[in-house]
Design an enzyme around this catalytic site. Sequence first.
Site, mmCIF file in Angstrom:
data_model
loop_
_atom_site.group_PDB
_atom_site.id
_atom_site.type_symbol
_atom_site.label_atom_id
_atom_site.label_comp_id
_atom_site.label_asym_id
_atom_site.label_seq_id
_atom_site.Cartn_x
_atom_site.Cartn_y
_atom_site.Cartn_z
ATOM 1 N N ASN A 77 6.306 -6.069 3.146
ATOM 2 C CA ASN A 77 5.122 -5.225 2.985
ATOM 3 C C ASN A 77 4.409 -5.041 4.318
ATOM 4 O O ASN A 77 4.644 -5.791 5.272
ATOM 5 C CB ASN A 77 4.149 -5.884 1.988
ATOM 6 C CG ASN A 77 4.583 -5.702 0.558
ATOM 7 O OD1 ASN A 77 5.072 -4.649 0.165
ATOM 8 N ND2 ASN A 77 4.411 -6.745 -0.236
ATOM 9 N N CYS A 86 12.273 -3.338 -3.908
ATOM 10 C CA CYS A 86 11.524 -2.107 -3.622
ATOM 11 C C CYS A 86 12.361 -0.941 -4.132
ATOM 12 O O CYS A 86 13.433 -0.672 -3.570
ATOM 13 C CB CYS A 86 11.261 -1.980 -2.120
ATOM 14 S SG CYS A 86 10.375 -0.460 -1.687
ATOM 15 N N GLY A 87 11.889 -0.297 -5.176
ATOM 16 C CA GLY A 87 12.686 0.753 -5.826
ATOM 17 C C GLY A 87 12.832 1.997 -4.974
ATOM 18 O O GLY A 87 13.952 2.484 -4.728
ATOM 19 N N GLU A 221 -0.346 -1.517 -4.785
ATOM 20 C CA GLU A 221 0.776 -2.402 -4.495
ATOM 21 C C GLU A 221 0.348 -3.698 -3.805
ATOM 22 O O GLU A 221 -0.536 -3.698 -2.931
ATOM 23 C CB GLU A 221 1.793 -1.692 -3.589
ATOM 24 C CG GLU A 221 2.629 -0.650 -4.302
ATOM 25 C CD GLU A 221 3.893 -0.330 -3.535
ATOM 26 O OE1 GLU A 221 4.429 -1.224 -2.855
ATOM 27 O OE2 GLU A 221 4.350 0.835 -3.620
ATOM 28 N N ARG A 222 0.977 -4.773 -4.208
ATOM 29 C CA ARG A 222 0.804 -6.067 -3.534
ATOM 30 C C ARG A 222 1.124 -5.901 -2.048
ATOM 31 O O ARG A 222 2.133 -5.301 -1.702
ATOM 32 C CB ARG A 222 1.738 -7.085 -4.165
ATOM 33 C CG ARG A 222 1.753 -8.446 -3.544
ATOM 34 C CD ARG A 222 2.691 -9.417 -4.232
ATOM 35 N NE ARG A 222 4.101 -9.023 -4.166
ATOM 36 C CZ ARG A 222 5.099 -9.829 -4.512
ATOM 37 N NH1 ARG A 222 4.845 -11.047 -4.980
ATOM 38 N NH2 ARG A 222 6.351 -9.414 -4.439
ATOM 39 N N THR A 232 9.521 0.295 -8.429
ATOM 40 C CA THR A 232 9.524 -0.840 -9.372
ATOM 41 C C THR A 232 8.331 -0.741 -10.319
ATOM 42 O O THR A 232 8.411 -1.144 -11.480
ATOM 43 C CB THR A 232 9.481 -2.180 -8.623
ATOM 44 O OG1 THR A 232 8.405 -2.161 -7.670
ATOM 45 C CG2 THR A 232 10.804 -2.469 -7.924
#
Length: 294
Positions: A77, A86-87, A221-222, A232
């Site tokens: 990240n 990670c999609g 997102e984290r 995801t």
Amino acid sequence: MTTTSTTALRRPPLPFTKMHGLGNDFLVLDATRQPVALSPEDIRALADRHFGVGFDQLLVVTPGPRADVDFGYRIFNADGSEVEQCGNGARCFARFVHDQGLTDQRRIRVQTCAGTIVLHITDTGHVQVDMGMPRFLPQEIPFSAPAPALRYPVAVGDEMVQLAVVNMGNPHAVLRVADVDSAPVATLGPQLESHPRFPARVNVGFMQVLAPDRIRLRVYERGTGETLACGTGACAAVVAGQRLGWLGQHVTVLLPGGPLQIDWPGEGQHVHMQGPATRVYDGLWHWPEAAPAV
Ligand SMILES: N[C@H](CCC[C@H](N)C(=O)O)C(=O)O
């Protein structure tokens, strides 16, 4: 006294490719042809959208660690934290290794730290990804809860929200809202991302159900904040919505950056995602010289 030239101390420039999946943007490094050794501080410097290149995630392509996979895949990240999946990045990964001539296969097996995923480059140029099987037990998320449930009441400040939790290789919390445009993504997102009941932090999805085959979704997102798309997160929202009886097997997920097609046949089955992957440019990063001592 000998002096060491500063050029001798400088790190070699770093070739990279900038890509995105529906506006979720990535810096991609090929560690099959060049050594890649970056500290979390290096990653944060590269991620900076003013002093660096700027990205949501850094993707590192590595040689396959076993004979039955084609490549390895590491994901970081913008805050420098390494993550499991990670999609959108997986689709860009497939486009990258194909465009770079690292493979001529259209079916690509990739080892992540969460397991193996399979990527297919379609005739339309979109990429289909077998995202594996979702997991729901609190300890699999990880999430603190006395027992498994479809949704959990979670106290945030003086509010109580109802969350579904799904692990897609990485942790997701999903809540249903009436309208994503007015959803409190900027406030509730960070509060939930670092909520103590999520010991590994969590990605937070805000889902508006339009029909059993169509939702709108925003994701905080984290380790990155709100992104224009989260692959995801789209999978987690569809899985949670289906388990709660709101959604069918095939769902179009409308994200701020565009649509993803998600398919989940149900418990014990794999989630499949299809969408675009775009290469923006190739670049060369020059490490800043150490600031002179003042
Ligand atoms: N922020 C996520 C990783 C990136 C996921 C997202 N960009 C996607 O497309 O799935 C996490 O910390 O688990």
